[in-house]
Scaffold this motif. Structure first.
Motif, mmCIF file in Angstrom:
data_model
loop_
_atom_site.group_PDB
_atom_site.id
_atom_site.type_symbol
_atom_site.label_atom_id
_atom_site.label_comp_id
_atom_site.label_asym_id
_atom_site.label_seq_id
_atom_site.Cartn_x
_atom_site.Cartn_y
_atom_site.Cartn_z
ATOM 1 N N SER A 65 -0.814 -4.442 11.182
ATOM 2 C CA SER A 65 -1.302 -3.881 9.918
ATOM 3 C C SER A 65 -1.992 -2.536 10.105
ATOM 4 O O SER A 65 -1.855 -1.644 9.269
ATOM 5 C CB SER A 65 -2.254 -4.857 9.223
ATOM 6 N N ARG B 2 -0.948 0.827 8.175
ATOM 7 C CA ARG B 2 -1.924 1.574 7.371
ATOM 8 C C ARG B 2 -1.973 3.039 7.809
ATOM 9 O O ARG B 2 -1.970 3.936 6.977
ATOM 10 C CB ARG B 2 -3.311 0.937 7.475
ATOM 11 N N ALA C 262 -0.865 6.082 5.444
ATOM 12 C CA ALA C 262 -1.923 7.045 5.095
ATOM 13 C C ALA C 262 -1.469 8.474 5.372
ATOM 14 O O ALA C 262 -1.798 9.390 4.614
ATOM 15 C CB ALA C 262 -3.197 6.740 5.878
ATOM 16 N N ILE D 121 0.809 -1.211 0.000
ATOM 17 C CA ILE D 121 0.000 0.000 0.000
ATOM 18 C C ILE D 121 0.845 1.265 0.000
ATOM 19 O O ILE D 121 1.984 1.272 0.463
ATOM 20 C CB ILE D 121 -0.944 0.043 1.224
ATOM 21 N N ILE E 204 0.107 -4.891 4.150
ATOM 22 C CA ILE E 204 -0.890 -5.255 5.152
ATOM 23 C C ILE E 204 -1.762 -6.377 4.594
ATOM 24 O O ILE E 204 -1.700 -6.696 3.409
ATOM 25 C CB ILE E 204 -1.782 -4.050 5.541
ATOM 26 N N LEU F 6 -7.472 -2.936 4.368
ATOM 27 C CA LEU F 6 -7.532 -1.779 3.469
ATOM 28 C C LEU F 6 -8.690 -0.856 3.825
ATOM 29 O O LEU F 6 -9.747 -1.313 4.245
ATOM 30 C CB LEU F 6 -7.740 -2.230 2.018
ATOM 31 N N VAL G 227 -5.651 4.597 2.076
ATOM 32 C CA VAL G 227 -4.516 4.040 1.324
ATOM 33 C C VAL G 227 -5.050 3.346 0.079
ATOM 34 O O VAL G 227 -6.234 3.075 -0.025
ATOM 35 C CB VAL G 227 -3.724 3.026 2.185
#
Length: 146
Positions: free
Chosen positions: A113, A117, A121, A32, A130, A135, A139
């Motif tokens: 994760s 994230r 972000a 990501i 991740i 999700l 991201v």
């Protein structure tokens, strides 16, 4: 003789079934970047170069700052095995050499994760990996790890 061939067939079938189960149990991983990062996709070799300290830039020339999951995390081991073909021992040896020769430092580690994230972000130059299920709109995935 026929019993032996049948036994070998069953053994092979069982092995294939176990391998299929192991793959089905593997997490779907995604690489990501921030939703504010213009990079749409990356190849596995590009991601590997960033995470192994061989490249510090995205293909568009912008700085790339990788973030790892904590040492020992199963997802981390799976990511490196699939993207770089390195075991934890080979990865340790790689970074020992890179640090000793002054050519790089391993990515900073984050606990899970959700932390990866959040960090990615917040920083358009960051990149991480991740579980696909983690999700969200902050991201976007640039690589689905197969």
């Amino acid at each position: 003789m026929a019993a032996h061939k049948y036994s070998r067939f069953l053994g092979s079938a069982l092995l294939l079934a176990c391998l299929a189960d192991a793959r089905a149990g593997a997490a779907d991983l995604v690489v990501i970047v921030s939703a504010r990062n213009p990079v749409a996709t990356l190849r596995a070799d590009q991601v590997a170069a960033i995470f192994l300290g061989q490249s510090v830039r995205f293909p568009d020339g912008a700085e790339a700052v990788p973030y790892d999951l904590r040492l020992g995390a199963p997802i981390r081991d799976e990511f490196y095995a699939r993207v770089t073909s390195k075991t934890p021992a080979l990865l340790k040896a790689h970074w020992s050499k890179m640090v000793f020769t002054g050519r790089g430092q391993p990515p900073a580690e984050l606990p899970d994760s959700a932390a990866v994230r959040r960090k990615v972000a917040d920083d358009p130059g960051a990149i991480g990996y991740i579980e696909r299920g983690a999700l969200d709109g902050s991201v976007h995935a640039v690589l689905v790890v197969q």
